[in-house]
Design an enzyme around this catalytic site. Sequence first.
Site, PDB file in Angstrom:
ATOM      1  N   ALA A   1     -41.556 -32.500 -10.063  1.00  0.00           N
ATOM      2  CA  ALA A   1     -42.558 -31.436 -10.050  1.00  0.00           C
ATOM      3  C   ALA A   1     -42.021 -30.140 -10.662  1.00  0.00           C
ATOM      4  O   ALA A   1     -42.769 -29.390 -11.281  1.00  0.00           O
ATOM      5  CB  ALA A   1     -43.038 -31.188  -8.632  1.00  0.00           C
ATOM      6  N   THR A   2     -40.741 -29.869 -10.514  1.00  0.00           N
ATOM      7  CA  THR A   2     -40.185 -28.645 -11.100  1.00  0.00           C
ATOM      8  C   THR A   2     -40.366 -28.663 -12.618  1.00  0.00           C
ATOM      9  O   THR A   2     -40.836 -27.697 -13.221  1.00  0.00           O
ATOM     10  CB  THR A   2     -38.689 -28.506 -10.742  1.00  0.00           C
ATOM     11  OG1 THR A   2     -38.569 -28.451  -9.316  1.00  0.00           O
ATOM     12  CG2 THR A   2     -38.083 -27.258 -11.355  1.00  0.00           C
TER      13      THR A   2
ATOM     14  N   ASN B   1     -46.283 -26.097   0.707  1.00  0.00           N
ATOM     15  CA  ASN B   1     -45.206 -26.949   1.217  1.00  0.00           C
ATOM     16  C   ASN B   1     -44.621 -26.467   2.531  1.00  0.00           C
ATOM     17  O   ASN B   1     -44.048 -27.246   3.277  1.00  0.00           O
ATOM     18  CB  ASN B   1     -44.088 -27.071   0.171  1.00  0.00           C
ATOM     19  CG  ASN B   1     -43.667 -25.738  -0.378  1.00  0.00           C
ATOM     20  OD1 ASN B   1     -44.445 -25.031  -1.014  1.00  0.00           O
ATOM     21  ND2 ASN B   1     -42.432 -25.373  -0.115  1.00  0.00           N
TER      22      ASN B   1
ATOM     23  N   GLN C   1     -47.580 -31.483  -2.755  1.00  0.00           N
ATOM     24  CA  GLN C   1     -47.761 -31.841  -1.346  1.00  0.00           C
ATOM     25  C   GLN C   1     -49.110 -32.508  -1.091  1.00  0.00           C
ATOM     26  O   GLN C   1     -49.316 -33.099  -0.041  1.00  0.00           O
ATOM     27  CB  GLN C   1     -47.618 -30.598  -0.454  1.00  0.00           C
ATOM     28  CG  GLN C   1     -46.243 -29.965  -0.477  1.00  0.00           C
ATOM     29  CD  GLN C   1     -45.189 -30.778   0.267  1.00  0.00           C
ATOM     30  OE1 GLN C   1     -45.502 -31.682   1.053  1.00  0.00           O
ATOM     31  NE2 GLN C   1     -43.930 -30.479   0.023  1.00  0.00           N
TER      32      GLN C   1
ATOM     33  N   SER D   1     -44.743 -35.121  -7.705  1.00  0.00           N
ATOM     34  CA  SER D   1     -43.380 -35.633  -7.734  1.00  0.00           C
ATOM     35  C   SER D   1     -43.262 -36.961  -6.975  1.00  0.00           C
ATOM     36  O   SER D   1     -43.962 -37.178  -5.983  1.00  0.00           O
ATOM     37  CB  SER D   1     -42.473 -34.595  -7.070  1.00  0.00           C
ATOM     38  OG  SER D   1     -41.133 -35.014  -7.134  1.00  0.00           O
TER      39      SER D   1
ATOM     40  N   HIS E   1     -40.644 -38.163  -5.142  1.00  0.00           N
ATOM     41  CA  HIS E   1     -39.926 -38.229  -3.862  1.00  0.00           C
ATOM     42  C   HIS E   1     -40.669 -37.612  -2.683  1.00  0.00           C
ATOM     43  O   HIS E   1     -40.193 -37.671  -1.551  1.00  0.00           O
ATOM     44  CB  HIS E   1     -38.518 -37.642  -3.987  1.00  0.00           C
ATOM     45  CG  HIS E   1     -38.449 -36.157  -4.086  1.00  0.00           C
ATOM     46  ND1 HIS E   1     -38.108 -35.367  -3.020  1.00  0.00           N
ATOM     47  CD2 HIS E   1     -38.659 -35.312  -5.112  1.00  0.00           C
ATOM     48  CE1 HIS E   1     -38.101 -34.095  -3.395  1.00  0.00           C
ATOM     49  NE2 HIS E   1     -38.441 -34.045  -4.661  1.00  0.00           N
TER      50      HIS E   1
ATOM     51  N   THR F   1     -35.453 -40.559 -23.524  1.00  0.00           N
ATOM     52  CA  THR F   1     -35.663 -41.955 -23.137  1.00  0.00           C
ATOM     53  C   THR F   1     -36.275 -42.018 -21.750  1.00  0.00           C
ATOM     54  O   THR F   1     -35.847 -41.300 -20.844  1.00  0.00           O
ATOM     55  CB  THR F   1     -34.320 -42.715 -23.166  1.00  0.00           C
ATOM     56  OG1 THR F   1     -33.816 -42.646 -24.498  1.00  0.00           O
ATOM     57  CG2 THR F   1     -34.485 -44.164 -22.742  1.00  0.00           C
TER      58      THR F   1
ATOM     59  N   CYS G   1     -31.683 -19.975   3.363  1.00  0.00           N
ATOM     60  CA  CYS G   1     -30.309 -19.542   3.141  1.00  0.00           C
ATOM     61  C   CYS G   1     -30.187 -19.061   1.705  1.00  0.00           C
ATOM     62  O   CYS G   1     -30.132 -19.860   0.789  1.00  0.00           O
ATOM     63  CB  CYS G   1     -29.330 -20.681   3.351  1.00  0.00           C
ATOM     64  SG  CYS G   1     -29.431 -21.382   4.982  1.00  0.00           S
TER      65      CYS G   1
HETATM   66  C1  LIG Z   1     -40.921 -30.426  -3.620  1.00  0.00           C
HETATM   67  C2  LIG Z   1     -41.825 -29.493  -4.341  1.00  0.00           C
HETATM   68  C3  LIG Z   1     -41.569 -29.125  -5.661  1.00  0.00           C
HETATM   69  C4  LIG Z   1     -40.330 -29.574  -6.404  1.00  0.00           C
HETATM   70  O1  LIG Z   1     -40.424 -30.918  -6.740  1.00  0.00           O
HETATM   71  P1  LIG Z   1     -39.175 -31.676  -7.428  1.00  0.00           P
HETATM   72  O2  LIG Z   1     -39.745 -32.981  -7.819  1.00  0.00           O
HETATM   73  O3  LIG Z   1     -38.163 -31.789  -6.368  1.00  0.00           O
HETATM   74  O4  LIG Z   1     -38.749 -30.875  -8.588  1.00  0.00           O
HETATM   75  C5  LIG Z   1     -42.468 -28.294  -6.283  1.00  0.00           C
HETATM   76  N1  LIG Z   1     -43.558 -27.838  -5.649  1.00  0.00           N
HETATM   77  C6  LIG Z   1     -43.845 -28.170  -4.381  1.00  0.00           C
HETATM   78  C7  LIG Z   1     -45.078 -27.633  -3.747  1.00  0.00           C
HETATM   79  C8  LIG Z   1     -42.984 -29.005  -3.682  1.00  0.00           C
HETATM   80  O5  LIG Z   1     -43.263 -29.311  -2.422  1.00  0.00           O
END
Ligand SMILES: *Cc1c(COP(=O)(O)O)cnc(C)c1O
Length: 412
Positions: free
Chosen positions: A75-76, A161, A189, A209, A211, A250, A336
């Site tokens: 997502a980044t 999030n 999310q 994303s 994960h 790739t 942090c």
């Molecule tokens: C986790 C998250 C991201 C980042 O996603 P990655 O795949 O880890 O880069 C971006 N936006 C939101 C709202 C997220 O919860």
Amino acid sequence: MTLRLPVYMDHAATTPCDPRVVEAMLPYFTEKFGNAGSRNHKFGWEAEDAIDTAREQVASLLGCNEKEVVFTSGATESNNLAIKGAAEMYEKRPAGETGRGHIITCAIEHKAVLDPVKRLVKEGFDATFLQPPTDGVITAEMVRAALREDTILVTLMWANNEIGTINEVPQIARLCKDRGVIFHTDATQWVGKMPTDVEKDGIDLLSFSGHKIYGPKGVGALYVRRRNPRVRLVAQVDGGGQERGFRSGTHNITGIVGLGKAAEICRLEMDAEGARLSKMRKRMETALTHAIDVSQINGHAEKRLPHIANISFGFVEGEGLMMAVKNIACSSGSACTSASLEPSYVLKGLGVGDELAHSSLRLSMGRWTTDEQVDYAIAEITKAVHKLREMSPLYDMHKEGIDLSTVEWAHH
Ligand SMILES: *Cc1c(COP(=O)(O)O)cnc(C)c1O
């Protein structure tokens, strides 16, 4: 059965891979290792077929055409491509000048949206960072009031999030369409948890994303609308021209296969899963706020995702609370940054005071969270807060009925 500790209650940070996803991925590490760019042999064709299948699986989850799916590293990257790519494509003046165009976003977006927008501001774009109301929900009216003649892009997350609140994305997308402004949503999310139809809702760009939806890390996608309007983007990674030139490199074939499978499972199971998690979350919220006085649920009570609870507890110290609940893997309201503990900018953005922000917990449940785990978390957190308050003179004063806002504090 004994409970395995710590209990995982941080599914908004990441999710475990579904074993069905892992199984789908495995052959692509070994016997099916081809490069989709190899057009002359079976190994390449196999890889290409696998990517096509994943593209269809993602497209059915989003309600789009498979040609509109661009695979990325997460997502980044999707957010960076959408935001920088659209800004550079639709700019009003060339690089190096000011007044290149106006962007609307919100102060409580993920850093993966805020930081690309801030970079664009350094490079000559203007931006409005909408301040959310105390319930955290951004409405179409707020966006309407911020739109300008030179607005080129609106980027607002579908669901937050940290607090789990849901913005008025379909209404905002409609408004942007009427004004001819490109609309992007970070739906990381939302997707996989809630029904998504980018075509019906008129969304132009959407990031998510792997994960966060029980797929692997390091893979994600960007939906890029192809009709009405055909959205163009300046690529941010140049090279071999993969993904219709939007994202060279790739293909991460194992990751893409996993993302596709994860998307398919979510599409088929999200209704039942959402209902189950929503019940769990409400049970947790009710139990904690009843057992613990001076506690509050952060974010709108109904306009929120099924699985994310965010609760602040008064009269406890944030670090102490985290230590006391270390058998529950969750997030705190402190971020942090370098050496210091900063209160979460999201909670601060809602107007939650620094003290309460520090003593907040984000508890996010997932596909394998059990009722037993929820019971355990409720009991542990209740015990921890009560214990910490035994040592709090402020809590004693509060119980004696002293209005703490009238107490004069010594400054040091
Ligand atoms: C986790 C998250 C991201 C980042 O996603 P990655 O795949 O880890 O880069 C971006 N936006 C939101 C709202 C997220 O919860």
